[in-house]
Design a protein around this motif. Structure first.
Motif, PDB file in Angstrom:
ATOM      1  N   UNK A  45       0.836  -1.203   0.000  1.00 15.77           N
ATOM      2  CA  UNK A  45       0.000   0.000   0.000  1.00 15.77           C
ATOM      3  C   UNK A  45       0.867   1.247   0.000  1.00 15.77           C
ATOM      4  N   UNK A  46       1.907   1.260   0.813  1.00 16.32           N
ATOM      5  CA  UNK A  46       2.795   2.424   0.877  1.00 16.32           C
ATOM      6  C   UNK A  46       3.462   2.664  -0.472  1.00 16.32           C
ATOM      7  N   UNK A  47       3.974   1.614  -1.093  1.00 15.92           N
ATOM      8  CA  UNK A  47       4.641   1.778  -2.395  1.00 15.92           C
ATOM      9  C   UNK A  47       3.650   2.164  -3.482  1.00 15.92           C
ATOM     10  N   UNK A  48       2.414   1.666  -3.409  1.00 11.10           N
ATOM     11  CA  UNK A  48       1.394   2.045  -4.375  1.00 11.10           C
ATOM     12  C   UNK A  48       1.098   3.540  -4.288  1.00 11.10           C
ATOM     13  N   UNK A  49       0.964   4.041  -3.083  1.00 10.71           N
ATOM     14  CA  UNK A  49       0.696   5.470  -2.894  1.00 10.71           C
ATOM     15  C   UNK A  49       1.863   6.303  -3.412  1.00 10.71           C
ATOM     16  N   UNK A  50       3.086   5.879  -3.128  1.00 10.24           N
ATOM     17  CA  UNK A  50       4.253   6.603  -3.628  1.00 10.24           C
ATOM     18  C   UNK A  50       4.289   6.586  -5.147  1.00 10.24           C
ATOM     19  N   UNK A  51       4.001   5.440  -5.750  1.00  6.77           N
ATOM     20  CA  UNK A  51       3.995   5.337  -7.209  1.00  6.77           C
ATOM     21  C   UNK A  51       2.917   6.222  -7.818  1.00  6.77           C
ATOM     22  N   UNK A  52       1.732   6.254  -7.217  1.00  8.27           N
ATOM     23  CA  UNK A  52       0.648   7.073  -7.761  1.00  8.27           C
ATOM     24  C   UNK A  52       0.985   8.567  -7.677  1.00  8.27           C
ATOM     25  N   UNK A  53       1.677   8.963  -6.626  1.00  7.14           N
ATOM     26  CA  UNK A  53       2.117  10.360  -6.532  1.00  7.14           C
ATOM     27  C   UNK A  53       3.102  10.703  -7.634  1.00  7.14           C
ATOM     28  N   UNK A  54       4.041   9.812  -7.872  1.00  5.55           N
ATOM     29  CA  UNK A  54       5.020  10.015  -8.938  1.00  5.55           C
ATOM     30  C   UNK A  54       4.334   9.989 -10.293  1.00  5.55           C
ATOM     31  N   UNK A  55       3.406   9.083 -10.492  1.00 12.23           N
ATOM     32  CA  UNK A  55       2.688   8.988 -11.764  1.00 12.23           C
ATOM     33  C   UNK A  55       1.859  10.248 -12.012  1.00 12.23           C
ATOM     34  N   UNK A  56       1.370  10.866 -10.964  1.00  9.99           N
ATOM     35  CA  UNK A  56       0.624  12.116 -11.108  1.00  9.99           C
ATOM     36  C   UNK A  56       1.497  13.227 -11.671  1.00  9.99           C
ATOM     37  N   UNK A  57       2.728  13.324 -11.180  1.00  9.72           N
ATOM     38  CA  UNK A  57       3.638  14.333 -11.706  1.00  9.72           C
ATOM     39  C   UNK A  57       4.007  14.042 -13.159  1.00  9.72           C
ATOM     40  N   UNK A  58       4.183  12.773 -13.496  1.00  6.54           N
ATOM     41  CA  UNK A  58       4.504  12.414 -14.874  1.00  6.54           C
ATOM     42  C   UNK A  58       3.316  12.730 -15.788  1.00  6.54           C
ATOM     43  N   UNK A  59       2.108  12.398 -15.353  1.00  6.32           N
ATOM     44  CA  UNK A  59       0.914  12.688 -16.145  1.00  6.32           C
ATOM     45  C   UNK A  59       0.743  14.191 -16.334  1.00  6.32           C
ATOM     46  N   UNK A  60       0.988  14.954 -15.286  1.00 10.35           N
ATOM     47  CA  UNK A  60       0.885  16.411 -15.387  1.00 10.35           C
ATOM     48  C   UNK A  60       1.865  16.941 -16.423  1.00 10.35           C
ATOM     49  N   UNK A  61       3.076  16.426 -16.413  1.00  8.74           N
ATOM     50  CA  UNK A  61       4.079  16.866 -17.377  1.00  8.74           C
ATOM     51  C   UNK A  61       3.689  16.525 -18.804  1.00  8.74           C
ATOM     52  N   UNK A  62       3.158  15.321 -19.008  1.00  5.79           N
ATOM     53  CA  UNK A  62       2.749  14.921 -20.349  1.00  5.79           C
ATOM     54  C   UNK A  62       1.549  15.724 -20.843  1.00  5.79           C
ATOM     55  N   UNK A  63       0.604  15.992 -19.959  1.00  8.08           N
ATOM     56  CA  UNK A  63      -0.552  16.802 -20.337  1.00  8.08           C
ATOM     57  C   UNK A  63      -0.115  18.224 -20.671  1.00  8.08           C
ATOM     58  N   UNK A  64       0.764  18.760 -19.849  1.00  5.82           N
ATOM     59  CA  UNK A  64       1.273  20.109 -20.094  1.00  5.82           C
ATOM     60  C   UNK A  64       2.009  20.176 -21.430  1.00  5.82           C
ATOM     61  N   UNK A  65       2.795  19.160 -21.723  1.00  6.29           N
ATOM     62  CA  UNK A  65       3.531  19.120 -22.983  1.00  6.29           C
ATOM     63  C   UNK A  65       2.570  19.056 -24.171  1.00  6.29           C
ATOM     64  N   UNK A  66       1.543  18.227 -24.074  1.00  9.36           N
ATOM     65  CA  UNK A  66       0.605  18.104 -25.191  1.00  9.36           C
ATOM     66  C   UNK A  66      -0.207  19.385 -25.369  1.00  9.36           C
ATOM     67  N   UNK A  67      -0.583  20.043 -24.292  1.00 12.18           N
ATOM     68  CA  UNK A  67      -1.339  21.288 -24.397  1.00 12.18           C
ATOM     69  C   UNK A  67      -0.486  22.389 -25.014  1.00 12.18           C
ATOM     70  N   UNK A  68       0.775  22.463 -24.597  1.00 10.89           N
ATOM     71  CA  UNK A  68       1.648  23.484 -25.154  1.00 10.89           C
ATOM     72  C   UNK A  68       1.914  23.214 -26.630  1.00 10.89           C
ATOM     73  N   UNK A  69       1.993  21.941 -27.013  1.00  8.98           N
ATOM     74  CA  UNK A  69       2.213  21.594 -28.414  1.00  8.98           C
ATOM     75  C   UNK A  69       1.029  21.922 -29.304  1.00  8.98           C
ATOM     76  N   UNK A  70      -0.178  21.848 -28.751  1.00  5.93           N
ATOM     77  CA  UNK A  70      -1.368  22.118 -29.549  1.00  5.93           C
ATOM     78  C   UNK A  70      -1.801  23.581 -29.465  1.00  5.93           C
ATOM     79  N   UNK A  71      -1.131  24.369 -28.644  1.00 11.26           N
ATOM     80  CA  UNK A  71      -1.433  25.799 -28.547  1.00 11.26           C
ATOM     81  C   UNK A  71      -2.502  26.156 -27.546  1.00 11.26           C
ATOM     82  N   UNK A  72      -2.882  25.224 -26.674  1.00 10.16           N
ATOM     83  CA  UNK A  72      -3.921  25.531 -25.676  1.00 10.16           C
ATOM     84  C   UNK A  72      -3.390  26.345 -24.508  1.00 10.16           C
ATOM     85  N   UNK A  73      -2.130  26.153 -24.176  1.00  8.94           N
ATOM     86  CA  UNK A  73      -1.591  26.864 -23.002  1.00  8.94           C
ATOM     87  C   UNK A  73      -0.475  27.782 -23.398  1.00  8.94           C
TER      88      UNK A  73
END
Length: 73
Positions: A45-73
């Motif tokens: 459970x502890x490692x799952x929570x840590x992984x999900x926190x890290x995955x959230x930052x990775x997802x945020x970065x990928x979403x930000x990259x795709x938005x900037x590439x398409x001109x939304x942000x």
């Protein structure tokens, strides 16, 4: 030339800082789990929570990259 790329350098430094921070958090958690004799289910459970926190930052970065590439942000 340095002034042109300051935004890129800042974003790379921030991302590297996050990687280092998550690494040290993981090492600290591993040490606490070993010294506390935590059962395997609790460790999972502890490692799952840590992984999900890290995955959230990775997802945020990928979403930000795709938005900037398409001109939304």
């Amino acid at each position: 030339m340095f002034a042109k790329h300051i935004d890129l350098i800042e974003s790379l430094a921030l991302n590297i800082g996050f990687v280092v921070l998550f690494f040290f958090i993981g090492m600290a958690i591993q040490d606490v789990l070993k010294k506390g004799n935590v059962p395997p289910f609790g460790r999972a459970i502890v490692w799952l929570v840590l992984f999900l926190g890290c995955a959230g930052f990775i997802a945020k970065g990928l979403i930000q990259l795709s938005w900037e590439g398409s001109g939304l942000a």
